[in-house]
Design an enzyme around this catalytic site. Structure first.
Site, PDB file in Angstrom:
ATOM      1  N   LYS B 115       0.868  -1.192   0.000  1.00 27.37           N
ATOM      2  CA  LYS B 115       0.000   0.000   0.000  1.00 27.37           C
ATOM      3  C   LYS B 115       0.902   1.238   0.000  1.00 27.37           C
ATOM      4  O   LYS B 115       1.761   1.391   0.871  1.00 27.37           O
ATOM      5  CB  LYS B 115      -0.869   0.007   1.247  1.00 27.37           C
ATOM      6  CG  LYS B 115      -1.818  -1.169   1.374  1.00 27.37           C
ATOM      7  CD  LYS B 115      -3.099  -0.996   0.629  1.00 27.37           C
ATOM      8  CE  LYS B 115      -4.058  -0.090   1.370  1.00 27.37           C
ATOM      9  NZ  LYS B 115      -5.350   0.012   0.662  1.00 27.37           N
ATOM     10  N   LEU B 118       1.278   3.265   3.177  1.00 26.05           N
ATOM     11  CA  LEU B 118       2.176   2.722   4.197  1.00 26.05           C
ATOM     12  C   LEU B 118       3.633   2.930   3.790  1.00 26.05           C
ATOM     13  O   LEU B 118       4.478   3.257   4.619  1.00 26.05           O
ATOM     14  CB  LEU B 118       1.903   1.233   4.408  1.00 26.05           C
ATOM     15  CG  LEU B 118       0.488   0.859   4.870  1.00 26.05           C
ATOM     16  CD1 LEU B 118       0.330  -0.659   4.929  1.00 26.05           C
ATOM     17  CD2 LEU B 118       0.193   1.462   6.236  1.00 26.05           C
ATOM     18  N   GLY B 119       3.895   2.759   2.492  1.00 25.97           N
ATOM     19  CA  GLY B 119       5.258   2.938   1.988  1.00 25.97           C
ATOM     20  C   GLY B 119       5.763   4.349   2.248  1.00 25.97           C
ATOM     21  O   GLY B 119       6.943   4.544   2.583  1.00 25.97           O
ATOM     22  N   ARG B 120       4.881   5.312   2.142  1.00 29.18           N
ATOM     23  CA  ARG B 120       5.313   6.695   2.358  1.00 29.18           C
ATOM     24  C   ARG B 120       5.711   6.957   3.815  1.00 29.18           C
ATOM     25  O   ARG B 120       6.363   7.938   4.119  1.00 29.18           O
ATOM     26  CB  ARG B 120       4.186   7.651   1.942  1.00 29.18           C
ATOM     27  CG  ARG B 120       4.049   7.755   0.435  1.00 29.18           C
ATOM     28  CD  ARG B 120       2.827   8.531   0.038  1.00 29.18           C
ATOM     29  NE  ARG B 120       2.370   8.081  -1.265  1.00 29.18           N
ATOM     30  CZ  ARG B 120       1.127   8.154  -1.682  1.00 29.18           C
ATOM     31  NH1 ARG B 120       0.192   8.659  -0.904  1.00 29.18           N
ATOM     32  NH2 ARG B 120       0.801   7.737  -2.880  1.00 29.18           N
ATOM     33  N   GLU B 142       7.390  -9.631   2.971  1.00 30.60           N
ATOM     34  CA  GLU B 142       8.666  -9.163   3.520  1.00 30.60           C
ATOM     35  C   GLU B 142       8.452  -7.722   3.958  1.00 30.60           C
ATOM     36  O   GLU B 142       8.198  -6.847   3.125  1.00 30.60           O
ATOM     37  CB  GLU B 142       9.750  -9.263   2.447  1.00 30.60           C
ATOM     38  CG  GLU B 142       9.978 -10.692   1.988  1.00 30.60           C
ATOM     39  CD  GLU B 142      10.297 -10.794   0.511  1.00 30.60           C
ATOM     40  OE1 GLU B 142      10.743  -9.799  -0.079  1.00 30.60           O
ATOM     41  OE2 GLU B 142      10.071 -11.867  -0.050  1.00 30.60           O
ATOM     42  N   GLN B 161      -1.929  -4.910  -2.004  1.00 31.33           N
ATOM     43  CA  GLN B 161      -2.951  -5.114  -3.036  1.00 31.33           C
ATOM     44  C   GLN B 161      -2.507  -6.246  -3.942  1.00 31.33           C
ATOM     45  O   GLN B 161      -1.321  -6.365  -4.255  1.00 31.33           O
ATOM     46  CB  GLN B 161      -3.114  -3.847  -3.872  1.00 31.33           C
ATOM     47  CG  GLN B 161      -3.694  -2.687  -3.089  1.00 31.33           C
ATOM     48  CD  GLN B 161      -3.637  -1.402  -3.885  1.00 31.33           C
ATOM     49  OE1 GLN B 161      -2.646  -1.106  -4.550  1.00 31.33           O
ATOM     50  NE2 GLN B 161      -4.717  -0.643  -3.824  1.00 31.33           N
TER      51      GLN B 161
END
Lengths: 415, 210
Positions: B115, B118-120, B142, B161
């Site tokens: 997502k 979340l990565g940001r 991971e 996703q």
């Protein structure tokens, strides 16, 4: 000096409990158990302080040592409950089952394992943790989902203690033994009573002289075991029979103990009453169990006591089954349906867990059906097949719990 | 070609071309709220099992050597309740799994994407994103925190996703009974070409290619 020692022993136990408080348990019931044990120990510590100058000190100190001993035993079980060998996914569904079966919303549940082959339970009557049902599986089988139906037997012990069953059957057992003494065992008992100058017809007045109190105790234990077997059978259906056979056949030992009916007889009772509740069972089910030998000399009084107990418990089998089955039905618990088991099996054969199931009993039944199904991983060995079934069964149980938690409407459109 | 919403529905319901070869996503919690079923993907949630790599007395991980019981010696499993969380500290790495058990149709492959929201915040998800045709099991994720503050990983949270695309042609599919509900380290299979490269002039390949 002993008072000083007692205080130190309590302090050491409290330090141990403090370590457990910081531990990470997969379910909150284990944490609550540690908290309750700590409160119990602190209360005892206070009592020792209060009684320091009184004649009650020795008594309190002895009680404290006993309490520490019991707590250590329980901590071993609680500690093992955090081990990933356990099937953590079953906690929620079994907890819910316990609440319904015992009619107790506040009941707490710990599943663990022990370094002992025989599954065990601390029923919901342990003086240190009275609201807890604690069940332990053999360590070597703790991660085998196919043995989970034996939990039904262990829950039977809690059910036995939770209602009036104990007192009801106590009276029935006594009546049954007295009837045997006055009937088929009259000649043996006339000889025994003659030594005391008593007629066998008056044996019910003389239980305390010990002529049949052992028989009553044996019968009482046997009835509880049959009661617990029927509880497992009713809740888990055919998978209870399968797990019973897996763990207990041909027998745990060549010799029986008087506290249990012979394992082949237990199997025979299960076979007979499985049919009555619509659970399919092979007619030779009981023949897969060994005819255990008797532990006593055939002419000994011990043998006589065991014979009396066997006769009394056998006479009550039908009554035990009625009590168990009616109680479960009355509490909204039904045996797993064959149709649902087959539907779940179809999913397992596709390599996917089940969804929208009505109960986890059918999931366990489907697990055993997959194991017996020749088309399920036909080229693999049993260890690999069981490993795959474990994944499917435990994921299905988790899905069952998630669907209940999210209150999904099974009739709702999926996409 | 990525399957869009209408064809994804067919795949999930097992209709049309997917009649005998369905896409399973169990539990499909998106049924609670249709918003999860995006235009061309399905949101997946974080499961309750985590596998943390542990400090070890091993001097190195050499993927060339045959590995036995690697997971048992290197990893520690944790089960986290839905009302609790796993704290992933900055610079740390953990394996999680999807709450959903996925079985891909043999005619499709999948791609898993973290997502972006979340990565940001520093949570990097999945670096081996391909889901092979006929794969069955919960997907191992991971998870790495490359941000500056600890991140609470809560089981049940939307985390990735899944995009599904058509796979064409013939090929050997992943076994349908090889799936796990927990994250797994897996094993790196021995590569015969690499073996020959390491053995150099003593390898059969070298001998026969003079």
């Amino acid at each position: 000096m002993t008072l000083r020692y007692s205080r130190q022993k309590i302090e050491a136990a409290l330090q141990l409990l403090a370590e457990f408080e910081g531990a990470s348990f997969p379910h909150t019931d284990s944490t609550k158990a540690v908290e309750e044990l700590k409160a119990l120990l602190k209360e005892t510590s206070k009592q020792i302080g209060a009684n320091a100058a009184s004649v009650l000190t020795t008594q309190t100190e002895m009680e404290a040592t006993t309490l520490i001993s019991e707590i250590l035993e329980l901590l071993g079980v609680i500690s093992n409950s955090a081990n990933v060998r356990n099937s953590f996914e079953i906690h929620g569904p079994v907890h819910d089952l316990i609440s319904r079966l015992l009619g107790d919303e506040r009941a707490k549940f710990i599943v663990s394992f022990e370094w002992n082959y025989i599954p065990y339970t601390y029923p919901q009557t342990h003086p240190c943790l009275p609201s807890f049902v604690i069940i332990g599986l053999p360590a070597s089988e703790a991660s085998n989902a196919l043995v989970l139906p034996v939990i039904g037997h262990e829950l039977g012990h809690s059910l036995w203690r939770s209602g009036k069953f104990k007192s009801q059957f106590e009276a029935e057992i006594n009546r049954s033994i007295i009837a045997s003494i006055k009937g088929s065992y009259k000649s043996q008992y006339e000889a025994i009573f003659r030594r005391f100058g008593i007629s066998a017809d008056r044996c019910d007045e003389y239980q305390n002289i010990g002529t049949w109190s052992d028989a009553a105790e044996y019968a009482f234990s046997q009835v509880e075991e049959i009661f617990s077997d029927f509880t497992g059978l009713f809740i888990f259906g055919g998978s209870y029979l399968d797990s019973f056979e897996y763990l207990l056949s041909p027998a745990l030992s060549p010799e029986r103990t008087p506290d249990y009916p012979p394992v082949s007889l237990r199997a025979e009772h299960l076979r007979n009453y499985a049919n009555k509740i619509g659970v399919a069972v092979e007619s030779d089910f009981h023949s897969r169990f060994e005819n255990q030998t008797n532990p006593f000399r055939s002419d000994s009084n011990d043998q006589l006591q065991m014979d009396l107990a066997d006769e009394a418990s056998s006479a009550l089998v039908s009554s035990i089954a009625d009590h168990v089955f009616n109680t479960c039905r009355g509490r909204g618990i039904l045996p797993p349906s064959g149709d649902e088991t087959n539907a779940i099996l179809e999913m397992f054969l596709l390599g996917v867990p089940a969804e929208q199931t009505a109960g986890f009993g059918a999931i366990l039944n489907a697990g055993w059906s997959a194991f017996k199904n020749a088309s399920f991983m036909p080229k693999n060995n049993d260890a690999d097949r069981i490993a795959a079934i474990n994944e499917l069964v435990l994921k299905s149980i988790e899905v069952f719990e998630i669907e209940r938690m999210t209150k999904r409407d099974p009739k709702a459109k999926r996409t | 070609m990525i399957l869009k919403r209408s064809v994804l529905k067919d795949a999930l319901q097992g209709v049309g071309e997917f009649k005998d070869d369905r896409l399973f996503i169990i539990p499909l919690l998106s049924a609670i709220s249709d918003k999860n079923l995006g235009n061309a993907s399905v949101d997946l949630r974080l499961g309750r099992w985590f596998l943390t790599l542990q400090q070890s007395s091993r001097t190195q991980l050499d993927f060339f050597e045959p590995k036995k019981n690697q997971e048992k010696s290197l990893g520690r499993n944790d089960f986290i309740r839905f009302d609790s969380y796993y704290v992933l500290h900055p610079g740390r790495f953990v394996l999680g799994s999807t709450l959903e058990w996925i079985r891909m149709p043999t005619s499709c492959a999948g791609s898993i994407v973290g997502k972006s929201s979340l990565g940001r915040h520093g949570l990097i998800i999945e670096t081996a994103p391909v889901v092979h045709p006929a794969f069955s099991g919960s997907l191992t994720l991971e998870l790495a925190n490359v941000g500056e503050v600890p991140i609470a990983l809560r089981p049940g949270m939307e985390i990735a996703q899944l995009q599904v695309m058509r796979a064409e042609g013939e090929g050997q599919d992943t076994g349908r009974f090889k799936g796990y509900r927990r994250p797994t380290l897996g094993s790196v299979s021995t590569d015969p070409i690499q073996q020959r490269l390491i053995k150099g002039r003593y390898s059969p390949l070298t001998k026969s290619s003079t």
